[in-house]
Design a protein around this motif. Structure first.
Motif, PDB file in Angstrom:
ATOM      1  N   ASN A  73      -9.527 -15.477  -0.990  1.00  0.00           N
ATOM      2  CA  ASN A  73     -10.924 -15.893  -1.061  1.00  0.00           C
ATOM      3  C   ASN A  73     -11.215 -17.111  -0.175  1.00  0.00           C
ATOM      4  O   ASN A  73     -12.356 -17.300   0.243  1.00  0.00           O
ATOM      5  CB  ASN A  73     -11.320 -16.190  -2.506  1.00  0.00           C
ATOM      6  CG  ASN A  73     -11.421 -14.927  -3.331  1.00  0.00           C
ATOM      7  OD1 ASN A  73     -11.642 -13.832  -2.795  1.00  0.00           O
ATOM      8  ND2 ASN A  73     -11.259 -15.061  -4.630  1.00  0.00           N
ATOM      9  N   ILE A  74     -10.205 -17.928   0.089  1.00  0.00           N
ATOM     10  CA  ILE A  74     -10.417 -19.072   0.971  1.00  0.00           C
ATOM     11  C   ILE A  74     -10.596 -18.600   2.406  1.00  0.00           C
ATOM     12  O   ILE A  74     -11.483 -19.069   3.123  1.00  0.00           O
ATOM     13  CB  ILE A  74      -9.246 -20.062   0.848  1.00  0.00           C
ATOM     14  CG1 ILE A  74      -9.216 -20.646  -0.568  1.00  0.00           C
ATOM     15  CG2 ILE A  74      -9.367 -21.168   1.900  1.00  0.00           C
ATOM     16  CD1 ILE A  74      -8.043 -21.556  -0.835  1.00  0.00           C
ATOM     17  N   LYS A  75      -9.779 -17.638   2.818  1.00  0.00           N
ATOM     18  CA  LYS A  75      -9.901 -17.091   4.173  1.00  0.00           C
ATOM     19  C   LYS A  75     -10.962 -15.997   4.259  1.00  0.00           C
ATOM     20  O   LYS A  75     -11.253 -15.500   5.345  1.00  0.00           O
ATOM     21  CB  LYS A  75      -8.558 -16.529   4.637  1.00  0.00           C
ATOM     22  CG  LYS A  75      -7.481 -17.577   4.819  1.00  0.00           C
ATOM     23  CD  LYS A  75      -6.201 -16.950   5.354  1.00  0.00           C
ATOM     24  CE  LYS A  75      -5.146 -18.016   5.585  1.00  0.00           C
ATOM     25  NZ  LYS A  75      -3.875 -17.433   6.092  1.00  0.00           N
ATOM     26  N   ARG A  76     -11.533 -15.620   3.103  1.00  0.00           N
ATOM     27  CA  ARG A  76     -12.558 -14.564   3.062  1.00  0.00           C
ATOM     28  C   ARG A  76     -12.029 -13.286   3.732  1.00  0.00           C
ATOM     29  O   ARG A  76     -12.701 -12.663   4.569  1.00  0.00           O
ATOM     30  CB  ARG A  76     -13.841 -15.045   3.719  1.00  0.00           C
ATOM     31  CG  ARG A  76     -14.473 -16.235   2.984  1.00  0.00           C
ATOM     32  CD  ARG A  76     -15.449 -16.991   3.869  1.00  0.00           C
ATOM     33  NE  ARG A  76     -16.537 -16.157   4.314  1.00  0.00           N
ATOM     34  CZ  ARG A  76     -17.657 -15.961   3.632  1.00  0.00           C
ATOM     35  NH1 ARG A  76     -17.818 -16.506   2.447  1.00  0.00           N
ATOM     36  NH2 ARG A  76     -18.625 -15.204   4.132  1.00  0.00           N
ATOM     37  N   THR A  77     -10.833 -12.922   3.349  1.00  0.00           N
ATOM     38  CA  THR A  77     -10.160 -11.790   3.961  1.00  0.00           C
ATOM     39  C   THR A  77      -9.525 -10.925   2.887  1.00  0.00           C
ATOM     40  O   THR A  77      -8.975 -11.449   1.912  1.00  0.00           O
ATOM     41  CB  THR A  77      -9.089 -12.266   4.960  1.00  0.00           C
ATOM     42  OG1 THR A  77      -9.712 -13.063   5.981  1.00  0.00           O
ATOM     43  CG2 THR A  77      -8.396 -11.077   5.618  1.00  0.00           C
ATOM     44  N   VAL A  78      -9.588  -9.622   3.088  1.00  0.00           N
ATOM     45  CA  VAL A  78      -8.886  -8.681   2.223  1.00  0.00           C
ATOM     46  C   VAL A  78      -7.879  -7.933   3.081  1.00  0.00           C
ATOM     47  O   VAL A  78      -8.134  -7.655   4.255  1.00  0.00           O
ATOM     48  CB  VAL A  78      -9.874  -7.732   1.519  1.00  0.00           C
ATOM     49  CG1 VAL A  78     -10.640  -6.887   2.504  1.00  0.00           C
ATOM     50  CG2 VAL A  78      -9.160  -6.851   0.508  1.00  0.00           C
ATOM     51  N   TYR A  79      -6.735  -7.629   2.490  1.00  0.00           N
ATOM     52  CA  TYR A  79      -5.630  -7.013   3.208  1.00  0.00           C
ATOM     53  C   TYR A  79      -5.258  -5.682   2.572  1.00  0.00           C
ATOM     54  O   TYR A  79      -5.467  -5.465   1.375  1.00  0.00           O
ATOM     55  CB  TYR A  79      -4.406  -7.925   3.189  1.00  0.00           C
ATOM     56  CG  TYR A  79      -4.654  -9.304   3.736  1.00  0.00           C
ATOM     57  CD1 TYR A  79      -4.929 -10.369   2.881  1.00  0.00           C
ATOM     58  CD2 TYR A  79      -4.616  -9.554   5.111  1.00  0.00           C
ATOM     59  CE1 TYR A  79      -5.162 -11.645   3.374  1.00  0.00           C
ATOM     60  CE2 TYR A  79      -4.843 -10.825   5.611  1.00  0.00           C
ATOM     61  CZ  TYR A  79      -5.113 -11.863   4.739  1.00  0.00           C
ATOM     62  OH  TYR A  79      -5.342 -13.117   5.238  1.00  0.00           O
ATOM     63  N   LEU A  80      -4.678  -4.813   3.386  1.00  0.00           N
ATOM     64  CA  LEU A  80      -4.088  -3.584   2.879  1.00  0.00           C
ATOM     65  C   LEU A  80      -2.718  -3.434   3.527  1.00  0.00           C
ATOM     66  O   LEU A  80      -2.629  -3.138   4.724  1.00  0.00           O
ATOM     67  CB  LEU A  80      -4.964  -2.368   3.179  1.00  0.00           C
ATOM     68  CG  LEU A  80      -4.464  -1.066   2.580  1.00  0.00           C
ATOM     69  CD1 LEU A  80      -4.565  -1.115   1.041  1.00  0.00           C
ATOM     70  CD2 LEU A  80      -5.254   0.133   3.110  1.00  0.00           C
ATOM     71  N   GLN A  81      -1.682  -3.682   2.750  1.00  0.00           N
ATOM     72  CA  GLN A  81      -0.310  -3.484   3.219  1.00  0.00           C
ATOM     73  C   GLN A  81       0.053  -2.033   2.964  1.00  0.00           C
ATOM     74  O   GLN A  81       0.005  -1.572   1.825  1.00  0.00           O
ATOM     75  CB  GLN A  81       0.649  -4.413   2.481  1.00  0.00           C
ATOM     76  CG  GLN A  81       2.094  -4.238   2.878  1.00  0.00           C
ATOM     77  CD  GLN A  81       2.374  -4.634   4.312  1.00  0.00           C
ATOM     78  OE1 GLN A  81       1.911  -5.663   4.781  1.00  0.00           O
ATOM     79  NE2 GLN A  81       3.141  -3.797   5.017  1.00  0.00           N
ATOM     80  N   MET A  82       0.431  -1.327   4.018  1.00  0.00           N
ATOM     81  CA  MET A  82       0.727   0.094   3.919  1.00  0.00           C
ATOM     82  C   MET A  82       2.184   0.317   4.315  1.00  0.00           C
ATOM     83  O   MET A  82       2.566   0.054   5.463  1.00  0.00           O
ATOM     84  CB  MET A  82      -0.206   0.898   4.830  1.00  0.00           C
ATOM     85  CG  MET A  82      -1.682   0.628   4.575  1.00  0.00           C
ATOM     86  SD  MET A  82      -2.772   1.702   5.520  1.00  0.00           S
ATOM     87  CE  MET A  82      -2.390   1.199   7.196  1.00  0.00           C
ATOM     88  N   ASN A  83       2.967   0.800   3.374  1.00  0.00           N
ATOM     89  CA  ASN A  83       4.388   1.078   3.608  1.00  0.00           C
ATOM     90  C   ASN A  83       4.664   2.566   3.441  1.00  0.00           C
ATOM     91  O   ASN A  83       3.846   3.297   2.884  1.00  0.00           O
ATOM     92  CB  ASN A  83       5.245   0.285   2.627  1.00  0.00           C
ATOM     93  CG  ASN A  83       5.072  -1.216   2.777  1.00  0.00           C
ATOM     94  OD1 ASN A  83       4.825  -1.728   3.868  1.00  0.00           O
ATOM     95  ND2 ASN A  83       5.194  -1.935   1.663  1.00  0.00           N
ATOM     96  N   SER A  84       5.816   2.987   3.928  1.00  0.00           N
ATOM     97  CA  SER A  84       6.234   4.395   3.805  1.00  0.00           C
ATOM     98  C   SER A  84       5.122   5.332   4.260  1.00  0.00           C
ATOM     99  O   SER A  84       4.784   6.296   3.573  1.00  0.00           O
ATOM    100  CB  SER A  84       6.629   4.701   2.361  1.00  0.00           C
ATOM    101  OG  SER A  84       7.668   3.847   1.937  1.00  0.00           O
ATOM    102  N   LEU A  85       4.574   5.051   5.404  1.00  0.00           N
ATOM    103  CA  LEU A  85       3.426   5.802   5.893  1.00  0.00           C
ATOM    104  C   LEU A  85       3.798   7.244   6.205  1.00  0.00           C
ATOM    105  O   LEU A  85       4.910   7.542   6.646  1.00  0.00           O
ATOM    106  CB  LEU A  85       2.841   5.118   7.123  1.00  0.00           C
ATOM    107  CG  LEU A  85       2.025   3.859   6.797  1.00  0.00           C
ATOM    108  CD1 LEU A  85       1.849   2.975   8.015  1.00  0.00           C
ATOM    109  CD2 LEU A  85       0.674   4.253   6.219  1.00  0.00           C
ATOM    110  N   LYS A  86       2.827   8.124   5.965  1.00  0.00           N
ATOM    111  CA  LYS A  86       3.002   9.556   6.167  1.00  0.00           C
ATOM    112  C   LYS A  86       1.958  10.057   7.170  1.00  0.00           C
ATOM    113  O   LYS A  86       0.883   9.455   7.296  1.00  0.00           O
ATOM    114  CB  LYS A  86       2.803  10.287   4.837  1.00  0.00           C
ATOM    115  CG  LYS A  86       3.700   9.813   3.714  1.00  0.00           C
ATOM    116  CD  LYS A  86       3.349  10.519   2.414  1.00  0.00           C
ATOM    117  CE  LYS A  86       4.211  10.036   1.272  1.00  0.00           C
ATOM    118  NZ  LYS A  86       3.870  10.718  -0.008  1.00  0.00           N
ATOM    119  N   PRO A  87       2.219  11.165   7.831  1.00  0.00           N
ATOM    120  CA  PRO A  87       1.216  11.713   8.760  1.00  0.00           C
ATOM    121  C   PRO A  87      -0.135  11.944   8.095  1.00  0.00           C
ATOM    122  O   PRO A  87      -1.185  11.770   8.741  1.00  0.00           O
ATOM    123  CB  PRO A  87       1.856  13.021   9.221  1.00  0.00           C
ATOM    124  CG  PRO A  87       3.331  12.760   9.137  1.00  0.00           C
ATOM    125  CD  PRO A  87       3.497  11.900   7.913  1.00  0.00           C
TER     126      PRO A  87
END
Length: 125
Positions: A73-87
């Motif tokens: 909330n301080i950086k006003r940023t939301v993240y999405l960490q995506m692992n084990s990605l598939k086609p």
């Protein structure tokens, strides 16, 4: 209304990882629910992950255990960490902010009023 810009998309091999970011500008941030949606070619836009103002998180079954949503909330940023990605994760990924503060609904796209332009994620097999 928030203005949103995504970054971090790209091309990776199956099994790899990516971290998407969504930077927000404008009035407010911390009291809005944030979410990631995605749209693959020829398919409907679908919910991927969401995080409420109270940092409770929700995930689509297809990404549960592989993706993690978080917010700063301080950086006003939301993240999405995506692992084990598939086609099948290949899509344009969109960041969205809820229309109302303190939202606690079912993460329907119609409940979100601010959208970023999207970032392309391509997973090769």
């Amino acid at each position: 209304q928030l203005q949103l810009v995504e970054s971090g998309g790209g091309l990776v091999q199956a099994g790899g990882s990516l971290r998407l970011s969504c930077a927000a500008s404008g009035r407010g941030f911390s009291s809005w629910a944030m979410a990631w949606f995605r749209q693959a070619p020829g398919k409907e836009r679908e919910f991927v992950a969401g995080i409420l103002w109270n940092v409770n998180t929700y995930y689509a079954d297809s990404v549960k255990g592989r993706f993690t949503i978080s917010r700063d909330n301080i950086k006003r940023t939301v993240y999405l960490q995506m692992n084990s990605l598939k086609p099948e994760d290949t899509a344009i990924y969109y960041c969205a902010a809820s229309k109302s503060e303190y939202y606690s609904g079912g993460y329907n796209a119609a409940d979100f009023g601010s959208w970023g332009p999207g970032t392309q994620v391509t997973i090769s097999s």
